[in-house]
Scaffold this motif. Structure first.
Motif, PDB file in Angstrom:
ATOM      1  N   GLN A 148      15.051  -6.133 -38.677  1.00  0.00           N
ATOM      2  CA  GLN A 148      14.731  -5.812 -39.886  1.00  0.00           C
ATOM      3  C   GLN A 148      13.959  -4.749 -40.029  1.00  0.00           C
ATOM      4  O   GLN A 148      13.944  -3.747 -40.787  1.00  0.00           O
ATOM      5  CB  GLN A 148      14.255  -7.185 -40.744  1.00  0.00           C
ATOM      6  CG  GLN A 148      14.023  -6.712 -42.185  1.00  0.00           C
ATOM      7  CD  GLN A 148      15.097  -6.570 -42.994  1.00  0.00           C
ATOM      8  OE1 GLN A 148      16.147  -7.087 -42.914  1.00  0.00           O
ATOM      9  NE2 GLN A 148      15.063  -5.570 -44.095  1.00  0.00           N
ATOM     10  N   MET A 149      12.949  -4.526 -39.040  1.00  0.00           N
ATOM     11  CA  MET A 149      11.962  -3.621 -39.274  1.00  0.00           C
ATOM     12  C   MET A 149      12.915  -2.290 -38.782  1.00  0.00           C
ATOM     13  O   MET A 149      12.402  -1.133 -39.579  1.00  0.00           O
ATOM     14  CB  MET A 149      10.822  -3.837 -38.125  1.00  0.00           C
ATOM     15  CG  MET A 149       9.913  -4.843 -38.447  1.00  0.00           C
ATOM     16  SD  MET A 149       8.697  -5.504 -37.146  1.00  0.00           S
ATOM     17  CE  MET A 149       8.040  -3.539 -36.777  1.00  0.00           C
ATOM     18  N   VAL A 150      13.654  -2.179 -37.767  1.00  0.00           N
ATOM     19  CA  VAL A 150      14.394  -1.271 -37.333  1.00  0.00           C
ATOM     20  C   VAL A 150      15.090  -0.613 -38.405  1.00  0.00           C
ATOM     21  O   VAL A 150      15.330   0.686 -38.702  1.00  0.00           O
ATOM     22  CB  VAL A 150      15.228  -1.540 -36.092  1.00  0.00           C
ATOM     23  CG1 VAL A 150      16.209  -0.363 -35.796  1.00  0.00           C
ATOM     24  CG2 VAL A 150      14.355  -1.888 -34.918  1.00  0.00           C
ATOM     25  N   ALA A 151      15.806  -1.435 -39.293  1.00  0.00           N
ATOM     26  CA  ALA A 151      16.757  -1.302 -40.376  1.00  0.00           C
ATOM     27  C   ALA A 151      15.755  -0.428 -41.590  1.00  0.00           C
ATOM     28  O   ALA A 151      16.183   0.520 -41.842  1.00  0.00           O
ATOM     29  CB  ALA A 151      17.503  -2.344 -40.978  1.00  0.00           C
ATOM     30  N   GLU A 189      12.371 -13.926 -33.885  1.00  0.00           N
ATOM     31  CA  GLU A 189      11.553 -12.433 -33.646  1.00  0.00           C
ATOM     32  C   GLU A 189      12.718 -11.389 -33.655  1.00  0.00           C
ATOM     33  O   GLU A 189      12.444 -10.546 -34.146  1.00  0.00           O
ATOM     34  CB  GLU A 189      10.927 -12.853 -32.450  1.00  0.00           C
ATOM     35  CG  GLU A 189      10.254 -11.380 -32.146  1.00  0.00           C
ATOM     36  CD  GLU A 189       9.186 -11.352 -30.809  1.00  0.00           C
ATOM     37  OE1 GLU A 189       8.795 -10.482 -30.496  1.00  0.00           O
ATOM     38  OE2 GLU A 189       9.422 -12.545 -30.042  1.00  0.00           O
ATOM     39  N   ASN A 190      13.714 -11.761 -32.987  1.00  0.00           N
ATOM     40  CA  ASN A 190      14.834 -10.803 -32.974  1.00  0.00           C
ATOM     41  C   ASN A 190      15.310 -10.272 -34.256  1.00  0.00           C
ATOM     42  O   ASN A 190      15.447  -9.168 -34.733  1.00  0.00           O
ATOM     43  CB  ASN A 190      15.894 -11.204 -32.291  1.00  0.00           C
ATOM     44  CG  ASN A 190      17.129 -10.198 -31.728  1.00  0.00           C
ATOM     45  OD1 ASN A 190      16.714  -9.047 -31.596  1.00  0.00           O
ATOM     46  ND2 ASN A 190      18.247 -10.670 -31.732  1.00  0.00           N
ATOM     47  N   ARG A 191      15.433 -11.196 -35.053  1.00  0.00           N
ATOM     48  CA  ARG A 191      15.910 -11.109 -36.706  1.00  0.00           C
ATOM     49  C   ARG A 191      14.816 -10.115 -37.468  1.00  0.00           C
ATOM     50  O   ARG A 191      15.214  -9.289 -38.012  1.00  0.00           O
ATOM     51  CB  ARG A 191      15.934 -12.325 -37.626  1.00  0.00           C
ATOM     52  CG  ARG A 191      16.731 -12.166 -38.511  1.00  0.00           C
ATOM     53  CD  ARG A 191      16.780 -13.582 -39.307  1.00  0.00           C
ATOM     54  NE  ARG A 191      17.811 -14.486 -38.497  1.00  0.00           N
ATOM     55  CZ  ARG A 191      17.468 -15.366 -37.925  1.00  0.00           C
ATOM     56  NH1 ARG A 191      16.009 -15.931 -38.123  1.00  0.00           N
ATOM     57  NH2 ARG A 191      18.256 -16.411 -37.017  1.00  0.00           N
ATOM     58  N   ARG A 192      13.721 -10.503 -37.117  1.00  0.00           N
ATOM     59  CA  ARG A 192      12.533  -9.591 -37.855  1.00  0.00           C
ATOM     60  C   ARG A 192      12.420  -8.176 -37.245  1.00  0.00           C
ATOM     61  O   ARG A 192      12.247  -7.282 -37.896  1.00  0.00           O
ATOM     62  CB  ARG A 192      11.071 -10.422 -37.381  1.00  0.00           C
ATOM     63  CG  ARG A 192       9.894  -9.936 -38.123  1.00  0.00           C
ATOM     64  CD  ARG A 192       8.718 -10.588 -37.914  1.00  0.00           C
ATOM     65  NE  ARG A 192       8.469 -10.980 -36.441  1.00  0.00           N
ATOM     66  CZ  ARG A 192       7.888 -10.139 -35.765  1.00  0.00           C
ATOM     67  NH1 ARG A 192       7.394  -9.013 -36.292  1.00  0.00           N
ATOM     68  NH2 ARG A 192       7.492 -10.423 -34.405  1.00  0.00           N
ATOM     69  N   LEU A 193      12.578  -7.975 -35.738  1.00  0.00           N
ATOM     70  CA  LEU A 193      12.689  -6.832 -35.482  1.00  0.00           C
ATOM     71  C   LEU A 193      13.756  -5.992 -35.853  1.00  0.00           C
ATOM     72  O   LEU A 193      13.561  -4.790 -36.264  1.00  0.00           O
ATOM     73  CB  LEU A 193      12.597  -6.759 -33.864  1.00  0.00           C
ATOM     74  CG  LEU A 193      11.270  -7.384 -33.363  1.00  0.00           C
ATOM     75  CD1 LEU A 193      11.589  -7.685 -31.740  1.00  0.00           C
ATOM     76  CD2 LEU A 193      10.174  -6.544 -33.382  1.00  0.00           C
TER      77      LEU A 193
END
Length: 36
Positions: free
Chosen positions: A16-19, A10-14
């Motif tokens: 990516q969204m922020v980037a 989930e942290n990786r996905r979030l």
């Protein structure tokens, strides 16, 4: 251990969204600067 894995995913996905959002903001600022 499974919970840690889920949190890492989930942290990786979030991140990516922020980037992606940061990239979108930069693109919009560039477009806006050209219009003025």
């Amino acid at each position: 251990m499974k919970k840690l894995r889920q949190l890492e995913d989930e942290n990786r996905r979030l991140k990516q969204m922020v980037a992606e959002q940061a990239f979108d903001i930069q693109a919009l600022k560039a477009i806006n600067a050209k219009n003025w």
